[in-house]
Design a protein around this motif. Structure first.
Motif, PDB file in Angstrom:
ATOM      1  N   ASP A   4     -44.401 -36.677 -48.709  1.00  0.00           N
ATOM      2  CA  ASP A   4     -43.762 -37.507 -49.541  1.00  0.00           C
ATOM      3  C   ASP A   4     -43.607 -39.080 -49.019  1.00  0.00           C
ATOM      4  OD1 ASP A   4     -42.695 -35.262 -51.272  1.00  0.00           O
ATOM      5  OD2 ASP A   4     -41.135 -35.101 -49.343  1.00  0.00           O
ATOM      6  N   PRO A   5     -44.660 -39.826 -50.810  1.00  0.00           N
ATOM      7  CA  PRO A   5     -44.589 -41.143 -49.738  1.00  0.00           C
ATOM      8  C   PRO A   5     -43.517 -42.022 -49.563  1.00  0.00           C
ATOM      9  CG  PRO A   5     -45.240 -41.048 -52.152  1.00  0.00           C
ATOM     10  CD  PRO A   5     -44.732 -39.517 -51.313  1.00  0.00           C
ATOM     11  N   TYR A   6     -43.233 -43.106 -48.924  1.00  0.00           N
ATOM     12  CA  TYR A   6     -42.262 -44.051 -48.920  1.00  0.00           C
ATOM     13  C   TYR A   6     -42.842 -45.591 -49.274  1.00  0.00           C
ATOM     14  CZ  TYR A   6     -37.608 -45.420 -47.114  1.00  0.00           C
ATOM     15  OH  TYR A   6     -36.426 -46.304 -47.373  1.00  0.00           O
ATOM     16  N   ILE A   7     -42.830 -46.659 -50.145  1.00  0.00           N
ATOM     17  CA  ILE A   7     -43.319 -47.162 -50.026  1.00  0.00           C
ATOM     18  C   ILE A   7     -41.928 -48.415 -49.956  1.00  0.00           C
ATOM     19  CG2 ILE A   7     -45.506 -46.228 -51.437  1.00  0.00           C
ATOM     20  CD1 ILE A   7     -43.961 -46.632 -53.716  1.00  0.00           C
ATOM     21  N   HIS A   8     -42.522 -49.439 -49.664  1.00  0.00           N
ATOM     22  CA  HIS A   8     -42.004 -50.937 -49.505  1.00  0.00           C
ATOM     23  C   HIS A   8     -42.347 -52.456 -50.573  1.00  0.00           C
ATOM     24  CE1 HIS A   8     -40.695 -49.643 -45.598  1.00  0.00           C
ATOM     25  NE2 HIS A   8     -41.728 -48.443 -45.482  1.00  0.00           N
ATOM     26  N   PHE A   9     -41.721 -53.217 -50.937  1.00  0.00           N
ATOM     27  CA  PHE A   9     -41.435 -53.727 -51.445  1.00  0.00           C
ATOM     28  C   PHE A   9     -40.881 -55.083 -51.459  1.00  0.00           C
ATOM     29  CE2 PHE A   9     -41.586 -49.939 -54.655  1.00  0.00           C
ATOM     30  CZ  PHE A   9     -41.568 -50.280 -54.990  1.00  0.00           C
ATOM     31  N   GLY A  76     -41.236 -60.854 -43.544  1.00  0.00           N
ATOM     32  CA  GLY A  76     -42.556 -60.309 -44.262  1.00  0.00           C
ATOM     33  C   GLY A  76     -43.320 -58.934 -44.567  1.00  0.00           C
ATOM     34  N   GLY A  77     -43.785 -58.852 -45.554  1.00  0.00           N
ATOM     35  CA  GLY A  77     -44.637 -57.389 -45.218  1.00  0.00           C
ATOM     36  C   GLY A  77     -45.556 -57.688 -46.196  1.00  0.00           C
ATOM     37  N   ASP A  78     -46.887 -57.017 -46.674  1.00  0.00           N
ATOM     38  CA  ASP A  78     -47.356 -56.191 -47.212  1.00  0.00           C
ATOM     39  C   ASP A  78     -47.276 -55.342 -48.426  1.00  0.00           C
ATOM     40  OD1 ASP A  78     -48.734 -59.452 -47.017  1.00  0.00           O
ATOM     41  OD2 ASP A  78     -50.140 -58.119 -44.922  1.00  0.00           O
ATOM     42  N   PRO A  79     -46.953 -55.111 -49.494  1.00  0.00           N
ATOM     43  CA  PRO A  79     -45.990 -54.416 -49.598  1.00  0.00           C
ATOM     44  C   PRO A  79     -47.301 -53.212 -50.598  1.00  0.00           C
ATOM     45  CG  PRO A  79     -44.908 -55.974 -51.371  1.00  0.00           C
ATOM     46  CD  PRO A  79     -45.932 -56.683 -50.096  1.00  0.00           C
ATOM     47  N   GLN A  80     -47.555 -52.011 -49.949  1.00  0.00           N
ATOM     48  CA  GLN A  80     -48.979 -51.063 -50.645  1.00  0.00           C
ATOM     49  C   GLN A  80     -49.918 -51.529 -50.102  1.00  0.00           C
ATOM     50  OE1 GLN A  80     -45.849 -50.381 -51.202  1.00  0.00           O
ATOM     51  NE2 GLN A  80     -45.190 -50.866 -53.105  1.00  0.00           N
ATOM     52  N   GLN A  81     -50.037 -51.963 -49.425  1.00  0.00           N
ATOM     53  CA  GLN A  81     -51.487 -52.336 -48.953  1.00  0.00           C
ATOM     54  C   GLN A  81     -52.490 -51.105 -48.341  1.00  0.00           C
ATOM     55  OE1 GLN A  81     -52.813 -55.344 -50.026  1.00  0.00           O
ATOM     56  NE2 GLN A  81     -50.943 -55.445 -50.669  1.00  0.00           N
ATOM     57  N   ALA A  82     -53.367 -50.502 -48.806  1.00  0.00           N
ATOM     58  CA  ALA A  82     -54.552 -49.787 -48.021  1.00  0.00           C
ATOM     59  C   ALA A  82     -53.761 -48.516 -48.271  1.00  0.00           C
ATOM     60  CB  ALA A  82     -54.566 -49.998 -46.503  1.00  0.00           C
ATOM     61  N   VAL A  83     -53.043 -48.196 -49.587  1.00  0.00           N
ATOM     62  CA  VAL A  83     -52.239 -46.886 -49.378  1.00  0.00           C
ATOM     63  C   VAL A  83     -52.761 -46.844 -51.213  1.00  0.00           C
ATOM     64  CG1 VAL A  83     -50.524 -45.184 -49.128  1.00  0.00           C
ATOM     65  CG2 VAL A  83     -50.460 -46.839 -47.361  1.00  0.00           C
ATOM     66  N   SER A  84     -52.873 -45.599 -51.962  1.00  0.00           N
ATOM     67  CA  SER A  84     -52.796 -44.962 -52.595  1.00  0.00           C
ATOM     68  C   SER A  84     -51.245 -43.753 -52.826  1.00  0.00           C
ATOM     69  CB  SER A  84     -53.838 -44.589 -53.330  1.00  0.00           C
ATOM     70  OG  SER A  84     -54.443 -46.180 -53.158  1.00  0.00           O
ATOM     71  N   MET A 123     -58.154 -45.275 -60.949  1.00  0.00           N
ATOM     72  CA  MET A 123     -56.932 -45.829 -60.548  1.00  0.00           C
ATOM     73  C   MET A 123     -56.635 -46.959 -60.718  1.00  0.00           C
ATOM     74  SD  MET A 123     -59.490 -44.721 -57.123  1.00  0.00           S
ATOM     75  CE  MET A 123     -60.073 -45.953 -56.690  1.00  0.00           C
ATOM     76  N   VAL A 124     -55.682 -47.382 -60.441  1.00  0.00           N
ATOM     77  CA  VAL A 124     -54.703 -48.549 -60.777  1.00  0.00           C
ATOM     78  C   VAL A 124     -54.113 -48.611 -60.191  1.00  0.00           C
ATOM     79  CG1 VAL A 124     -52.811 -46.943 -62.064  1.00  0.00           C
ATOM     80  CG2 VAL A 124     -53.875 -49.294 -62.969  1.00  0.00           C
ATOM     81  N   LYS A 125     -53.648 -50.171 -59.795  1.00  0.00           N
ATOM     82  CA  LYS A 125     -52.407 -51.125 -59.052  1.00  0.00           C
ATOM     83  C   LYS A 125     -51.899 -52.157 -60.485  1.00  0.00           C
ATOM     84  CE  LYS A 125     -52.147 -54.987 -56.140  1.00  0.00           C
ATOM     85  NZ  LYS A 125     -53.005 -56.101 -55.453  1.00  0.00           N
ATOM     86  N   ASP A 126     -50.384 -50.520 -60.296  1.00  0.00           N
ATOM     87  CA  ASP A 126     -49.483 -51.753 -61.180  1.00  0.00           C
ATOM     88  C   ASP A 126     -48.657 -52.751 -60.733  1.00  0.00           C
ATOM     89  OD1 ASP A 126     -46.952 -50.890 -59.004  1.00  0.00           O
ATOM     90  OD2 ASP A 126     -46.531 -49.249 -59.707  1.00  0.00           O
ATOM     91  N   ARG A 127     -47.464 -53.473 -61.544  1.00  0.00           N
ATOM     92  CA  ARG A 127     -47.299 -54.335 -61.858  1.00  0.00           C
ATOM     93  C   ARG A 127     -46.371 -54.526 -60.581  1.00  0.00           C
ATOM     94  NH1 ARG A 127     -44.288 -51.374 -65.524  1.00  0.00           N
ATOM     95  NH2 ARG A 127     -42.620 -51.828 -65.442  1.00  0.00           N
ATOM     96  N   PHE A 128     -46.485 -53.766 -60.451  1.00  0.00           N
ATOM     97  CA  PHE A 128     -45.090 -54.349 -58.524  1.00  0.00           C
ATOM     98  C   PHE A 128     -46.059 -53.782 -56.961  1.00  0.00           C
ATOM     99  CE2 PHE A 128     -42.722 -51.438 -61.780  1.00  0.00           C
ATOM    100  CZ  PHE A 128     -41.850 -52.604 -62.524  1.00  0.00           C
ATOM    101  N   GLY A 129     -47.798 -53.640 -57.817  1.00  0.00           N
ATOM    102  CA  GLY A 129     -48.721 -53.368 -56.550  1.00  0.00           C
ATOM    103  C   GLY A 129     -48.459 -52.496 -55.869  1.00  0.00           C
ATOM    104  N   THR A 130     -48.283 -51.375 -56.597  1.00  0.00           N
ATOM    105  CA  THR A 130     -48.283 -49.680 -55.982  1.00  0.00           C
ATOM    106  C   THR A 130     -49.706 -49.617 -56.215  1.00  0.00           C
ATOM    107  OG1 THR A 130     -46.004 -49.366 -55.973  1.00  0.00           O
ATOM    108  CG2 THR A 130     -47.454 -47.367 -56.339  1.00  0.00           C
TER     109      THR A 130
END
Length: 140
Positions: A4-9, A76-84, A123-130
């Motif tokens: 189950d994915p765990y994503i960061h914002f 700092g951090g880069d949300p959802q980079q290189a993950v779909s 495939m889409v990148k949503d407004r939150f960067g996911t």
């Protein structure tokens, strides 16, 4: 076994998870940093009093979960980079609707269209960067 994915914002976890709940349903629980029962000595006051999301869970009816958090205050951090996140909808129409909803304020990576393994995939990148990969059921 499942994953189950765990994503960061970066500060917009609450808005993102609320939008995902509206789209996918399920039960949403969000815990801010300020709700932690205790902190190690030396923890910055900005973290202990923050309303940013320390942990969030969107529990879906099928038993799967989407979990998320905001990066800690000041980190700092880069949300959802290189993950779909991959989602297979029960029909082409539902997949198109999910794709369109996620696209609002976002960007197309690959147009939703028939493809050799599915009657609809995009495939889409949503407004939150996911990043999302949306499919209709697999061709078999």
């Amino acid at each position: 076994m499942s994953f189950d994915p765990y994503i960061h914002f970066q500060g917009n976890c609450r808005a993102a998870m609320t939008a995902y709940q509206a789209l996918f349903g399920g039960r949403l629980e969000l815990m801010p940093y300020s709700a932690a029962p205790e902190w190690p000595e030396g923890t910055p006051e900005a973290m202990k009093s923050s309303d940013l999301v320390m942990h969030g869970t969107l529990a879906l009816p099928d038993g799967r979960m989407l979990m998320a958090s905001d990066f800690p205050p000041g980190m700092g951090g880069d949300p959802q980079q290189a993950v779909s996140i991959s989602h297979t909808a029960p029909s082409v129409d539902r997949a198109k609707a999910v794709f369109a909803s996620l696209l609002e304020g976002g960007a197309v990576i690959m147009e939703f269209q028939p493809i050799f393994w599915s009657d609809g995939f995009g495939m889409v990148k949503d407004r939150f960067g996911t990043h999302w990969m949306i499919s209709s059921p697999w061709r078999g």
